[in-house]
Motif scaffolding. Structure first.
Motif, PDB file in Angstrom:
ATOM      1  N   LYS A  67       0.899  -1.332  -0.002  1.00  0.00           N
ATOM      2  CA  LYS A  67      -0.007   0.061  -0.098  1.00  0.00           C
ATOM      3  C   LYS A  67       0.783   1.374   0.085  1.00  0.00           C
ATOM      4  CE  LYS A  67      -4.265  -1.873   0.446  1.00  0.00           C
ATOM      5  NZ  LYS A  67      -3.912  -3.362   0.492  1.00  0.00           N
ATOM      6  N   ASN A  93      -4.413  -2.457   6.189  1.00  0.00           N
ATOM      7  CA  ASN A  93      -3.095  -1.967   5.567  1.00  0.00           C
ATOM      8  C   ASN A  93      -3.013  -0.535   5.074  1.00  0.00           C
ATOM      9  OD1 ASN A  93      -1.434  -4.081   6.578  1.00  0.00           O
ATOM     10  ND2 ASN A  93      -2.099  -5.435   4.516  1.00  0.00           N
ATOM     11  N   GLY A 193      -8.263  -8.632  -3.810  1.00  0.00           N
ATOM     12  CA  GLY A 193      -9.292  -8.010  -2.817  1.00  0.00           C
ATOM     13  C   GLY A 193     -10.192  -6.983  -3.517  1.00  0.00           C
ATOM     14  N   ASN A 194      -9.760  -5.861  -3.266  1.00  0.00           N
ATOM     15  CA  ASN A 194     -10.516  -4.654  -4.061  1.00  0.00           C
ATOM     16  C   ASN A 194      -9.835  -4.602  -5.492  1.00  0.00           C
ATOM     17  OD1 ASN A 194     -12.331  -2.811  -3.389  1.00  0.00           O
ATOM     18  ND2 ASN A 194     -10.921  -2.429  -1.617  1.00  0.00           N
ATOM     19  N   ALA A 195      -9.219  -5.418  -5.881  1.00  0.00           N
ATOM     20  CA  ALA A 195      -8.494  -5.857  -7.340  1.00  0.00           C
ATOM     21  C   ALA A 195      -7.878  -4.681  -7.865  1.00  0.00           C
ATOM     22  CB  ALA A 195      -9.633  -6.088  -8.324  1.00  0.00           C
ATOM     23  N   ASN A 197      -4.423  -3.861  -7.294  1.00  0.00           N
ATOM     24  CA  ASN A 197      -3.229  -4.222  -7.108  1.00  0.00           C
ATOM     25  C   ASN A 197      -2.839  -5.003  -8.780  1.00  0.00           C
ATOM     26  OD1 ASN A 197      -0.646  -3.658  -6.312  1.00  0.00           O
ATOM     27  ND2 ASN A 197      -0.351  -5.576  -5.130  1.00  0.00           N
ATOM     28  N   THR A 323       2.010  -9.857  -0.637  1.00  0.00           N
ATOM     29  CA  THR A 323       1.628  -8.184  -0.496  1.00  0.00           C
ATOM     30  C   THR A 323       1.860  -7.727   0.971  1.00  0.00           C
ATOM     31  OG1 THR A 323      -0.328  -9.297  -0.007  1.00  0.00           O
ATOM     32  CG2 THR A 323      -0.150  -8.360  -2.058  1.00  0.00           C
TER      33      THR A 323
HETATM   34  C1  LIG Z   1      -4.736  -4.421   0.068  1.00  0.00           C
HETATM   35  C2  LIG Z   1      -4.310  -5.868   0.136  1.00  0.00           C
HETATM   36  C3  LIG Z   1      -4.607  -6.765  -0.656  1.00  0.00           C
HETATM   37  C4  LIG Z   1      -5.400  -6.690  -1.875  1.00  0.00           C
HETATM   38  O1  LIG Z   1      -5.032  -5.808  -2.933  1.00  0.00           O
HETATM   39  P1  LIG Z   1      -6.218  -5.096  -3.685  1.00  0.00           P
HETATM   40  O2  LIG Z   1      -5.446  -4.263  -4.596  1.00  0.00           O
HETATM   41  O3  LIG Z   1      -7.349  -4.657  -2.979  1.00  0.00           O
HETATM   42  O4  LIG Z   1      -6.807  -6.314  -4.587  1.00  0.00           O
HETATM   43  C5  LIG Z   1      -3.930  -7.984  -0.635  1.00  0.00           C
HETATM   44  N1  LIG Z   1      -3.015  -8.227   0.557  1.00  0.00           N
HETATM   45  C6  LIG Z   1      -2.686  -7.286   1.331  1.00  0.00           C
HETATM   46  C7  LIG Z   1      -1.765  -7.639   2.376  1.00  0.00           C
HETATM   47  C8  LIG Z   1      -3.206  -6.094   1.323  1.00  0.00           C
HETATM   48  O5  LIG Z   1      -3.073  -5.217   2.207  1.00  0.00           O
END
Ligand SMILES: *Cc1c(COP(=O)(O)O)cnc(C)c1O
Length: 357
Positions: A67, A93, A193-195, A197, A323
């Protein structure tokens, strides 16, 4: 004294590819330039000795997750545009990162969190960096709706991934992967997650292909958690569930762009079960000495799934994005492995006996 080891943030390093000018005030904590580490044992353990597997250790960013890549840019632009306060909804995060960069820039930071579903370390970070924390009786998707409304009604800048600068900053991770490998990987495996990345990496890889820095781009394989797999199922999920709290999202903000990233790259968005996530999470620790948070292990869990079903060839060059840092979620680490922590008498003989030596 001049030193070649000076660590600069990613805005300075990739300035020509980012929406900044000479007058943008750069807010940095030394993010980016994270290690790309080759797996030593997992390919053989899985029975794919020719697999070339690399992990992008995004947990080594200043606040312990990727992030920070988007936040250095989002906060720098917020300062440039005269913002006084920023706000985000977060599974943890984003709030930790927003709070740290906002504090450095002298901005007020508000964070909305789903009460009871944020890993302990992430909450501790947001508190420590001085954000105003607003736990809500609702999940992440509801928190994001509220943030959008608050931003319409009050003078606060949203730093969720709907802020256009977030994904622009995050695309630098793809540049680093190419530079470390000296080519593009064949496949990139990443949690979804929110897709946002997965879209950011695809933008980065596409740009390097356009610029002729690489001759091709990797296939993007994104993995949602099965209990939160809105994209895979093709509809929002009202009550998303998974052990991976960072990907516990039922209505991904970057849904359409992520679907395009997968299809343009000839990749795929798929899901993995919590059981698969936890087994990959443990394997990273015991086989490679890597401590990630459970959500991050969705990339390895997904790779294993796609190696088994033949979607990914067994001798491919693969990068798995890890991540976030495992230290953020010590509870899960302790819960998923049962170890005997009964104290031993502080005597050599007693220790030898317990050690079996
Ligand atoms: C935010 C996050 C994700 C998801 O990423 P998106 O961009 O929301 O798909 C995955 N793993 C970790 C550790 C994150 O902080």
């Amino acid at each position: 004294m001049q030193t070649t080891f000076r660590k600069i943030g990613l805005i300075e390093k990739y300035r020509q590819h980012l929406p900044v000018t000479a007058s943008t005030p750069v807010v940095t904590l030394g993010e980016g330039n994270t290690p790309l580490v080759q797996a030593q044992n997992i390919p053989k353990l899985l029975g794919y000795p020719n697999l070339q597997l690399f992990f992008k250790l995004e947990g080594l960013n200043p606040t312990g997750s990727f992030k920070d890549r988007g936040m250095t840019l989002a906060i720098s632009k917020a300062v440039e545009e005269g913002a006084r306060a920023v706000i985000c909804a977060s599974t943890g995060n984003t709030s930790a990162s927003a709070a740290a960069f906002a504090t450095k820039a002298g901005l007020k930071c508000y964070v909305l969190l789903p009460h009871g579903y944020v890993a302990l370390g992430k909450l501790a970070q947001a508190i420590h960096y001085g954000a105003q924390i607003l736990p809500i009786k609702g999940n992440f998707d509801r928190a994001l709706e509220l943030v959008r409304e608050l931003a319409d009604q009050t003078p606060v800048t949203v730093v969720n991934s709907i802020n256009p600068y977030r994904l622009e900053g995050q695309k630098t991770a793809a540049f680093e992967v190419v530079e470390h490998l000296d080519r593009q990987p064949d496949y990139l495996c990443i949690p979804v997650g929110n897709a946002g990345n997965i879209c950011a990496y695809w933008r980065g890889f596409k740009l390097y292909r356009e610029l002729g820095i690489t001759s091709a781009a990797p296939r993007m394989h994104g993995f949602e958690a099965e209990g939160s797999a809105a994209i895979v199922r093709g509809e929002p999920i009202k009550n998303p569930e998974t052990i991976g709290t960072a990907i516990r999202i039922g209505n991904p903000a970057s849904w359409q762009e992520a679907v395009r990233a997968a299809s343009e790259s000839n990749g795929k968005i798929d899901s993995v079960t919590d059981e698969e996530i936890l087994s990959a999470y443990k394997l990273l620790g015991t086989a490679e000495g890597i401590f990630t948070e459970p959500s991050s292990a969705a990339s390895l869990a997904g790779l294993i799934k796609h190696l088994k079903d033949g979607t990914i060839p067994h001798s491919a060059l693969v990068t798995c994005v890890l991540t976030g840092n495992g230290l953020k979620d010590p509870d899960t680490a302790q819960k998923v492995t049962s170890v005997d922590l009964t104290p031993v008498d502080a005597e050599i003989d007693a220790l030898k006996k317990v050690m079996g030596l």
